[in-house]
Design a protein around this motif. Structure first.
Motif, mmCIF file in Angstrom:
data_model
loop_
_atom_site.group_PDB
_atom_site.id
_atom_site.type_symbol
_atom_site.label_atom_id
_atom_site.label_comp_id
_atom_site.label_asym_id
_atom_site.label_seq_id
_atom_site.Cartn_x
_atom_site.Cartn_y
_atom_site.Cartn_z
ATOM 1 N N LEU A 1 5.368 -4.522 6.208
ATOM 2 C CA LEU A 1 4.851 -5.865 6.493
ATOM 3 C C LEU A 1 3.660 -6.195 5.611
ATOM 4 O O LEU A 1 3.383 -7.353 5.324
ATOM 5 C CB LEU A 1 4.379 -5.936 7.947
ATOM 6 C CG LEU A 1 5.397 -6.262 9.027
ATOM 7 C CD1 LEU A 1 4.746 -6.108 10.383
ATOM 8 C CD2 LEU A 1 5.929 -7.670 8.840
ATOM 9 N N LEU A 2 2.911 -5.162 5.250
ATOM 10 C CA LEU A 2 1.662 -5.378 4.514
ATOM 11 C C LEU A 2 1.694 -4.615 3.199
ATOM 12 O O LEU A 2 2.381 -3.601 3.079
ATOM 13 C CB LEU A 2 0.475 -4.883 5.366
ATOM 14 C CG LEU A 2 0.273 -5.599 6.693
ATOM 15 C CD1 LEU A 2 -0.654 -4.801 7.591
ATOM 16 C CD2 LEU A 2 -0.298 -6.978 6.463
ATOM 17 N N GLN A 3 0.928 -5.111 2.242
ATOM 18 C CA GLN A 3 0.828 -4.431 0.952
ATOM 19 C C GLN A 3 0.050 -3.126 1.101
ATOM 20 O O GLN A 3 -0.931 -3.083 1.849
ATOM 21 C CB GLN A 3 0.064 -5.307 -0.047
ATOM 22 C CG GLN A 3 0.745 -6.619 -0.377
ATOM 23 C CD GLN A 3 2.049 -6.401 -1.099
ATOM 24 O OE1 GLN A 3 2.159 -5.501 -1.926
ATOM 25 N NE2 GLN A 3 3.062 -7.188 -0.770
ATOM 26 N N PRO A 4 0.446 -2.066 0.401
ATOM 27 C CA PRO A 4 -0.313 -0.807 0.473
ATOM 28 C C PRO A 4 -1.762 -0.981 0.005
ATOM 29 O O PRO A 4 -2.646 -0.206 0.373
ATOM 30 C CB PRO A 4 0.445 0.130 -0.471
ATOM 31 C CG PRO A 4 1.809 -0.460 -0.586
ATOM 32 C CD PRO A 4 1.665 -1.935 -0.408
ATOM 33 N N SER A 5 -2.010 -2.024 -0.795
ATOM 34 C CA SER A 5 -3.367 -2.205 -1.313
ATOM 35 C C SER A 5 -4.268 -2.936 -0.313
ATOM 36 O O SER A 5 -5.410 -3.254 -0.628
ATOM 37 C CB SER A 5 -3.313 -3.009 -2.604
ATOM 38 O OG SER A 5 -2.766 -4.281 -2.344
ATOM 39 N N LEU A 6 -3.726 -3.196 0.896
ATOM 40 C CA LEU A 6 -4.476 -3.984 1.891
ATOM 41 C C LEU A 6 -5.922 -3.542 2.039
ATOM 42 O O LEU A 6 -6.848 -4.348 1.981
ATOM 43 C CB LEU A 6 -3.775 -3.868 3.243
ATOM 44 C CG LEU A 6 -4.485 -4.517 4.424
ATOM 45 C CD1 LEU A 6 -4.222 -6.013 4.438
ATOM 46 C CD2 LEU A 6 -4.031 -3.906 5.743
ATOM 47 N N PHE A 7 -6.125 -2.240 2.206
ATOM 48 C CA PHE A 7 -7.466 -1.757 2.534
ATOM 49 C C PHE A 7 -8.431 -1.780 1.354
ATOM 50 O O PHE A 7 -9.620 -1.563 1.532
ATOM 51 C CB PHE A 7 -7.393 -0.355 3.139
ATOM 52 C CG PHE A 7 -6.786 -0.353 4.500
ATOM 53 C CD1 PHE A 7 -7.322 -1.147 5.511
ATOM 54 C CD2 PHE A 7 -5.669 0.415 4.790
ATOM 55 C CE1 PHE A 7 -6.759 -1.164 6.766
ATOM 56 C CE2 PHE A 7 -5.105 0.406 6.049
ATOM 57 C CZ PHE A 7 -5.645 -0.396 7.045
ATOM 58 N N GLN A 8 -7.901 -2.038 0.165
ATOM 59 C CA GLN A 8 -8.819 -2.160 -0.972
ATOM 60 C C GLN A 8 -9.778 -3.327 -0.771
ATOM 61 O O GLN A 8 -10.839 -3.385 -1.386
ATOM 62 C CB GLN A 8 -8.028 -2.354 -2.271
ATOM 63 C CG GLN A 8 -7.105 -1.203 -2.630
ATOM 64 C CD GLN A 8 -7.818 0.122 -2.718
ATOM 65 O OE1 GLN A 8 -8.937 0.203 -3.215
ATOM 66 N NE2 GLN A 8 -7.199 1.175 -2.198
ATOM 67 N N ALA A 9 -9.398 -4.258 0.089
ATOM 68 C CA ALA A 9 -10.253 -5.425 0.321
ATOM 69 C C ALA A 9 -11.418 -5.106 1.263
ATOM 70 O O ALA A 9 -12.351 -5.888 1.380
ATOM 71 C CB ALA A 9 -9.423 -6.567 0.897
ATOM 72 N N LEU A 10 -11.361 -3.942 1.928
ATOM 73 C CA LEU A 10 -12.391 -3.621 2.922
ATOM 74 C C LEU A 10 -13.815 -3.564 2.363
ATOM 75 O O LEU A 10 -14.724 -4.185 2.918
ATOM 76 C CB LEU A 10 -12.072 -2.294 3.610
ATOM 77 C CG LEU A 10 -11.323 -2.386 4.935
ATOM 78 C CD1 LEU A 10 -11.186 -1.012 5.551
ATOM 79 C CD2 LEU A 10 -12.074 -3.309 5.875
ATOM 80 N N PRO A 11 -14.034 -2.817 1.255
ATOM 81 C CA PRO A 11 -15.416 -2.753 0.745
ATOM 82 C C PRO A 11 -15.967 -4.141 0.432
ATOM 83 O O PRO A 11 -17.139 -4.431 0.689
ATOM 84 C CB PRO A 11 -15.285 -1.907 -0.525
ATOM 85 C CG PRO A 11 -14.076 -1.084 -0.310
ATOM 86 C CD PRO A 11 -13.147 -1.939 0.492
ATOM 87 N N GLN A 12 -15.087 -5.005 -0.095
ATOM 88 C CA GLN A 12 -15.540 -6.348 -0.434
ATOM 89 C C GLN A 12 -15.936 -7.136 0.812
ATOM 90 O O GLN A 12 -16.877 -7.913 0.810
ATOM 91 C CB GLN A 12 -14.436 -7.075 -1.196
ATOM 92 C CG GLN A 12 -14.924 -8.248 -2.017
ATOM 93 C CD GLN A 12 -16.066 -7.855 -2.933
ATOM 94 O OE1 GLN A 12 -16.013 -6.829 -3.597
ATOM 95 N NE2 GLN A 12 -17.113 -8.655 -2.948
ATOM 96 N N ARG A 13 -15.207 -6.902 1.904
ATOM 97 C CA ARG A 13 -15.531 -7.581 3.161
ATOM 98 C C ARG A 13 -16.908 -7.145 3.664
ATOM 99 O O ARG A 13 -17.676 -7.939 4.172
ATOM 100 C CB ARG A 13 -14.503 -7.225 4.227
ATOM 101 C CG ARG A 13 -13.179 -7.811 3.922
ATOM 102 C CD ARG A 13 -12.448 -8.089 5.194
ATOM 103 N NE ARG A 13 -11.636 -9.246 4.949
ATOM 104 C CZ ARG A 13 -11.017 -9.920 5.872
ATOM 105 N NH1 ARG A 13 -11.131 -9.559 7.133
ATOM 106 N NH2 ARG A 13 -10.305 -10.966 5.569
ATOM 107 N N ILE A 14 -17.184 -5.851 3.538
ATOM 108 C CA ILE A 14 -18.481 -5.355 4.000
ATOM 109 C C ILE A 14 -19.579 -5.903 3.100
ATOM 110 O O ILE A 14 -20.648 -6.308 3.575
ATOM 111 C CB ILE A 14 -18.465 -3.814 4.032
ATOM 112 C CG1 ILE A 14 -17.516 -3.384 5.147
ATOM 113 C CG2 ILE A 14 -19.861 -3.260 4.270
ATOM 114 C CD1 ILE A 14 -17.266 -1.924 5.225
ATOM 115 N N TRP A 15 -19.287 -5.967 1.817
ATOM 116 C CA TRP A 15 -20.255 -6.533 0.872
ATOM 117 C C TRP A 15 -20.574 -7.984 1.239
ATOM 118 O O TRP A 15 -21.723 -8.427 1.187
ATOM 119 C CB TRP A 15 -19.690 -6.451 -0.548
ATOM 120 C CG TRP A 15 -20.636 -6.809 -1.634
ATOM 121 C CD1 TRP A 15 -20.609 -7.924 -2.411
ATOM 122 C CD2 TRP A 15 -21.773 -6.047 -2.077
ATOM 123 N NE1 TRP A 15 -21.638 -7.906 -3.313
ATOM 124 C CE2 TRP A 15 -22.371 -6.771 -3.126
ATOM 125 C CE3 TRP A 15 -22.333 -4.835 -1.685
ATOM 126 C CZ2 TRP A 15 -23.508 -6.312 -3.794
ATOM 127 C CZ3 TRP A 15 -23.460 -4.384 -2.346
ATOM 128 C CH2 TRP A 15 -24.043 -5.111 -3.384
#
Lengths: 197, 579
Positions: free
Chosen positions: B47-61
């Protein structure tokens, strides 16, 4: 074995206590710097992006580095409408399961994911896109370090809960945290009115 | 099984959210873990792209570089210093003396001081504790009805939730993607109206049940002239003179037909306050004896809160300072005030910084958890599911508002407003916007609603703090020597009920008369077109999507990780370049 772990737990607690007590001074620094920024901007009509960025660097430092300290003092918000009245042992189980299945996986995952982002910023010597802005890497480094402090505190809490269930230490969640702000305020007011509580 | 999971991912995830939150472990971590677990599951199911969690650091930033949230520690610190500075005691003592001889006077004093403290200290617990220890014993001494006395104190304390610079309004604005300045401006009239409704209720009590709120006897008055006169005439004269000065200034400074209303109000208030202060200082120093003791006292106790309001809210409304800077200046102002009153000790500083640091950490971590959760939840189109659920309610706008208000009202018993704001509001905001609801108005409506939970028996915090300081045993009153009965918990609960009803009336009023909220804003818009040179906080947040807004969510989901940084940079530029 358990004794050694309790020693580790005490060391972690002492470390996060120190980190927290040193870090909270940055609140005062942020207040003064931000006030200074506002006054300088309207008084002298200039502003510096570096000084503006320091504001949120300090803010980020405080909330990230105090995450473990806040956990140590059991101040992360819980919803205990269903579980608040349970026994100390049941609550210890909740904390053990929560630490293992919630806190540690998420904190380790974020630490893991944010480390390469720091390495990237470090190697490219990345600077903020604002003119005269700060280096990026110290900010990027705060994330994995802050989450590391949180992971360590999680381990310490885990050790203490298990030791409590084994009957080795008293209930760690009933540690005396000293008077709250509200109690101190009430005490001050009563004293001034010449009443005893 | 797999098919079922794929088709029902969003509802399953929402159900899991409820379960993990009720588990009793800190919600920040439970939320984040829930997001990560379902993210991995979604990746497994394709359902989701494997790269989904790469966006996490940016969200915290994005959370780290969020200037709006920086206001949270500033206002918290300001409140913690101010609550111990003695300002509340001075106000309650003096204003109590001033209004006391009126029937219901002490209740009016509590409401008036409650509103002033709300606009400065902004801490419900501090207001309730101060009033509970200072005003309540006097009210009981002179025979106020216990339910009425406790109810008016608890309710006035909760005004801190709705009158700016409330933290609720800051996180609400942040999560709805609106500017805090607009939210403050919009909340001002409803906040004052609410205090007015409390006062109207108090007037009603003095008419229907005069014995519940008696006037204070003459001997209760300690601030008076040597002749025994009250000195209120002198105060009235000073007040009229100050108002004339303010109005004259307004006419002189803004002769044009369409004056910039915010600037005019803030500056002429400053002039009026300045005149009163100047007159009192001259009278005091030169021992002219032109002003009564009461006039002098009232001026001197009102100056610190009014000065702080002008420093913080005045500069924010004028667009001179961002809410974050306003908070910092307020915190510095509170420090100066505490030092000048010799109330600032190193212990108090440490205590305030310690509490502020822990509060900041737990609040921001709830946001971190919520953003990790939403990364996956939006990824599996959970927001569309919620939108579909809510927009298919019968009755369109009104149906939506009724359901949402009931939902928030009930949830507010279990969740604190940070949890509500970070988890629930981002789901409701986009639906409200699609239904054509103004988000500022929506945010303020929900804030009034949430305020109710602070005084609603049996969970209301205000009631809890009042209980903690009200007498639990019968006691001998120091002044009259009579034995007074303890205050029962039942009295506190029943006392709150009429005020809970007033809150509900207020929610109804806001729905029926949206102008209560947007009135201030409409004027602002007019000002903006006529008079370009004043910049209003409305300009800052509006042009750049704030981090918490759903728009930013979609941006980072789409893989565009630069979006957050650019938005923050743009916002900073706007601020930096602004005069």
């Amino acid at each position: 074995m358990m004794r050694g772990l309790l020693g580790l737990s005490r060391a972690i607690d002492a470390m996060n206590e120190t980190v927290g007590k040193l870090t909270y001074w940055l609140i005062l620094a942020a207040v003064l710097i931000s006030t200074g920024n506002a006054i300088v901007r309207y008084g002298l009509n200039t502003s510096s992006n570096a000084w503006l960025e320091i504001q949120w660097y300090l803010f980020s430092f405080v909330f990230l580095f105090c995450a473990g300290y806040t956990l140590l003092h059991n101040q992360h918000a819980r919803i205990d409408i269903l579980t608040g009245h349970l026994s100390g042992r049941a609550k210890a189980w909740i904390d053990i399961l929560g630490t293992m299945f919630f806190l540690l996986p998420m904190a380790i995952a974020i630490m893991w994911l944010s480390w390469p982002v720091f390495v990237d910023a470090w190697q490219s010597n990345e600077v903020s896109t604002n003119a005269g802005g700060l280096l990026i890497w110290p900010g990027r480094l705060m994330v994995p370090v802050g989450f590391l402090l949180l992971v360590l505190q999680g381990l310490s809490e885990l050790i203490k809960r298990v030791a409590f269930l084994l009957g080795m230490i008293p209930d760690p969640s009933e540690k005396d945290e000293g008077p709250t702000d509200e109690e101190l305020l009430a005490e001050q007011l009563r004293k001034e009115r010449g009443e005893t509580a | 099984m797999t098919q079922f999971l794929i088709e029902n991912m969003a509802p399953l995830m929402f159900g899991a959210l409820v379960v993990v939150m009720l588990f009793g472990y800190p919600v920040a971590f439970a939320l984040a873990a829930c997001g990560i677990f379902f993210g991995l599951l979604g990746i497994q199911l394709g359902l989701l792209q494997p790269s989904l969690f790469q966006a996490l650091p940016q969200r915290i930033w994005a959370i780290m570089s969020n200037d709006t949230l920086l206001a949270v520690p500033f206002f918290t610190f300001m409140g913690l210093i101010l609550e111990r500075s003695g300002m509340a005691e001075d106000l309650l003592d003096t204003i109590g003396q001033l209004f006391g001889p009126l029937r219901g006077g002490l209740a009016f004093a509590v409401i008036f001081v409650g509103a002033l403290l709300a606009a400065t200290t902004g801490v419900v617990a501090a207001s309730v504790i101060s009033m509970g220890l200072i005003s309540l014993p006097i009210m009981l001494r002179y025979g106020y009805d216990r339910r009425f006395a406790t109810g008016v104190i608890a309710a006035s304390g909760t005004l801190a939730q709705i009158i700016p610079p409330s933290l609720v309004l800051i996180v609400m604005a942040d999560q709805l993607g609106k500017s805090v300045g607009d939210m403050y401006a919009g909340a001002f009239v409803p906040g004052i109206t609410l205090a007015g409704l409390y006062a109207i209720y108090a007037v009603g009590i003095t008419l229907v049940r005069p014995a519940w709120a008696p006037a204070l006897p003459v001997e209760a008055r300690t601030i008076k002239e040597n002749s025994g006169a009250s000195g209120t005439k002198s105060l009235a004269v000073l007040f009229v003179v100050s108002v004339i000065a303010a109005v004259a200034f307004a006419h002189w400074k803004y002769p044009q037909p369409n004056p910039p209303i915010d600037e005019l109000l803030v500056l002429s208030t400053a002039v009026g306050v300045g005149v009163a202060f100047g007159a009192s200082v001259v009278n005091h120093v030169l021992k002219l004896g032109l002003l009564s003791r009461m006039a002098e006292r009232v001026t001197f106790v009102l100056i610190p809160p009014l000065a702080l309001i002008l420093l913080v809210l005045g500069t924010i409304f004028l667009g001179v300072a961002t809410p974050t800077e306003g908070g910092a200046m307020g915190a510095s102002g509170a420090l100066v005030m505490a030092i000048s009153r010799r109330r600032l000790s190193i212990d108090l500083m440490r205590q305030a910084m310690n509490t502020t640091a822990k509060l900041t950490s737990f609040v921001v971590f709830i946001l971190v958890g919520a953003r990790v959760f939403s990364l996956t939840f939006y990824g599996v189109d959970g927001h569309l599911w919620v939108e579909h659920l809510l927009s298919s309610l019968p009755g369109g706008q009104i149906g939506f508002l009724i359901v949402v208000n009931l939902l928030v009202f009930v949830l507010a018993f279990f969740l604190d407003f940070f949890e509500l704001a970070f988890i629930i509001i981002p789901l409701l905001g986009p639906v409200a916007e699609k239904l054509g609801i103004d988000l500022i108005w929506f945010g303020i409506l929900l804030s009034v609603n949430m305020q109710t939970s602070f005084m609603h028996p049996p969970f209301g915090y205000a009631l809890f703090y009042l209980r903690s300081v009200a007498a639990t045993k019968d006691y001998v009153d120091k002044v009259t020597g009579k034995t007074l009965a303890k205050v029962t918990t039942g009295q506190i609960y029943w006392g709150a009920v009429p005020f809970v009803l007033i809150q509900l009336i207020m929610v109804g009023l806001i729905i029926a008369f949206p102008g209560l909220v947007s009135g201030g804003l409409a004027k602002k818009a007019a000002v903006n077109t006529d008079q370009i040179r004043i910049e209003i906080p409305a300009d800052e947040g509006g042009s750049a999507p704030l981090e918490g807004s759903p728009a930013a969510d979609d941006a980072s989901k789409g893989g565009g990780t630069a979006g957050d940084d650019d938005a923050a940079a743009l916002e900073r530029e706007l601020r930096g370049g602004k005069k």
